[in-house]
Design a protein around this motif. Structure first.
Motif, PDB file in Angstrom:
ATOM      1  N   LYS A 100     -50.128  39.515  94.084  1.00 51.63           N
ATOM      2  CA  LYS A 100     -48.977  38.852  94.402  1.00 51.63           C
ATOM      3  C   LYS A 100     -48.445  39.535  95.414  1.00 51.63           C
ATOM      4  O   LYS A 100     -48.005  40.934  94.886  1.00 51.63           O
ATOM      5  CB  LYS A 100     -48.047  38.333  93.357  1.00 51.63           C
ATOM      6  CG  LYS A 100     -47.059  37.339  93.818  1.00 51.63           C
ATOM      7  CD  LYS A 100     -46.525  36.779  92.537  1.00 51.63           C
ATOM      8  CE  LYS A 100     -45.201  35.926  93.038  1.00 51.63           C
ATOM      9  NZ  LYS A 100     -45.601  34.983  93.610  1.00 51.63           N
ATOM     10  N   TYR A 110     -55.383  39.810  89.538  1.00 50.30           N
ATOM     11  CA  TYR A 110     -54.326  38.791  90.064  1.00 50.30           C
ATOM     12  C   TYR A 110     -53.464  39.443  91.058  1.00 50.30           C
ATOM     13  O   TYR A 110     -52.826  40.572  90.749  1.00 50.30           O
ATOM     14  CB  TYR A 110     -53.423  38.340  88.839  1.00 50.30           C
ATOM     15  CG  TYR A 110     -52.566  37.288  89.232  1.00 50.30           C
ATOM     16  CD1 TYR A 110     -52.699  36.119  89.744  1.00 50.30           C
ATOM     17  CD2 TYR A 110     -51.103  37.773  89.424  1.00 50.30           C
ATOM     18  CE1 TYR A 110     -51.419  35.251  89.994  1.00 50.30           C
ATOM     19  CE2 TYR A 110     -50.012  36.824  89.862  1.00 50.30           C
ATOM     20  CZ  TYR A 110     -50.318  35.473  89.938  1.00 50.30           C
ATOM     21  OH  TYR A 110     -49.203  34.755  90.525  1.00 50.30           O
ATOM     22  N   SER A 119     -43.431  34.300  86.123  1.00 51.42           N
ATOM     23  CA  SER A 119     -44.551  34.790  86.825  1.00 51.42           C
ATOM     24  C   SER A 119     -45.465  35.179  86.075  1.00 51.42           C
ATOM     25  O   SER A 119     -45.490  35.512  84.755  1.00 51.42           O
ATOM     26  CB  SER A 119     -44.154  35.801  87.660  1.00 51.42           C
ATOM     27  OG  SER A 119     -45.319  36.490  88.206  1.00 51.42           O
ATOM     28  N   THR A 129     -47.619  44.851  97.517  1.00 51.10           N
ATOM     29  CA  THR A 129     -48.511  43.761  96.633  1.00 51.10           C
ATOM     30  C   THR A 129     -48.603  44.449  95.260  1.00 51.10           C
ATOM     31  O   THR A 129     -48.792  45.611  95.336  1.00 51.10           O
ATOM     32  CB  THR A 129     -49.947  43.475  97.170  1.00 51.10           C
ATOM     33  OG1 THR A 129     -50.780  44.513  97.267  1.00 51.10           O
ATOM     34  CG2 THR A 129     -49.591  42.746  98.745  1.00 51.10           C
TER      35      THR A 129
END
Length: 152
Positions: A38, A36, A59, A24
């Motif tokens: 992802k 944030y 992104s 991640t």
């Protein structure tokens, strides 16, 4: 490595980040100023101080890094969970000769911490499978990893 701070990837971690793997990435959102996070898989560490990632150039991560270069990658491996902190920059906004519009990001590692909670170990390394055309996925993965290794 528990309760230790390293300033580079260890010899055990380097090969894990020289192939596609589950990690991640956490950045600071450029609009909301909150974390944030992802999940990504296109990562490559050419050496113990550097990690490259490939990400869709639309992104939010791309804009976040332009505003704040601080990033944290989380890697689950070798029975533990590692927090890899560093500063990132956009190396290439759009990689040519790839079917997707991807940006290459390069992270300079500042510290690596074992962040697994006391008295526990991970018993299974995360795994995943691509849910789209297997042949197309394999071809794209090869192309992306080649681009990460050569750095345009």
């Amino acid at each position: 490595m528990a309760n230790q701070v390293e300033y580079a990837l260890t010899e055990e971690m380097l090969p894990l980040l020289q192939k596609e793997c589950y990690v991640t990435i956490a950045t600071i959102d450029y609009e909301k100023n909150i974390p944030y996070v992802k999940a990504i898989s296109w990562v490559y560490a050419p050496n113990v101080q550097t990690i490259r990632i490939m990400i869709d150039n639309r992104s939010r991560i791309v804009e976040n890094i332009k505003t704040n270069e601080g990033v944290v990658l989380t890697l689950i491996a070798n029975g533990s969970t590692y927090s890899i902190t560093g500063s990132a920059k956009i190396v290439t906004e759009r990689i040519e000769n790839l079917p997707l519009k991807l940006s290459m990001i390069e992270m300079e590692i500042q510290e690596v911490r074992d962040v697994m909670f006391y008295g526990a170990k991970m018993t299974i390394t995360p795994s995943y499978e691509k849910t789209y055309d297997a042949e197309a996925a394999a071809k794209l993965d090869r192309q992306v990893m080649e681009a990460l290794k050569k750095k345009e």
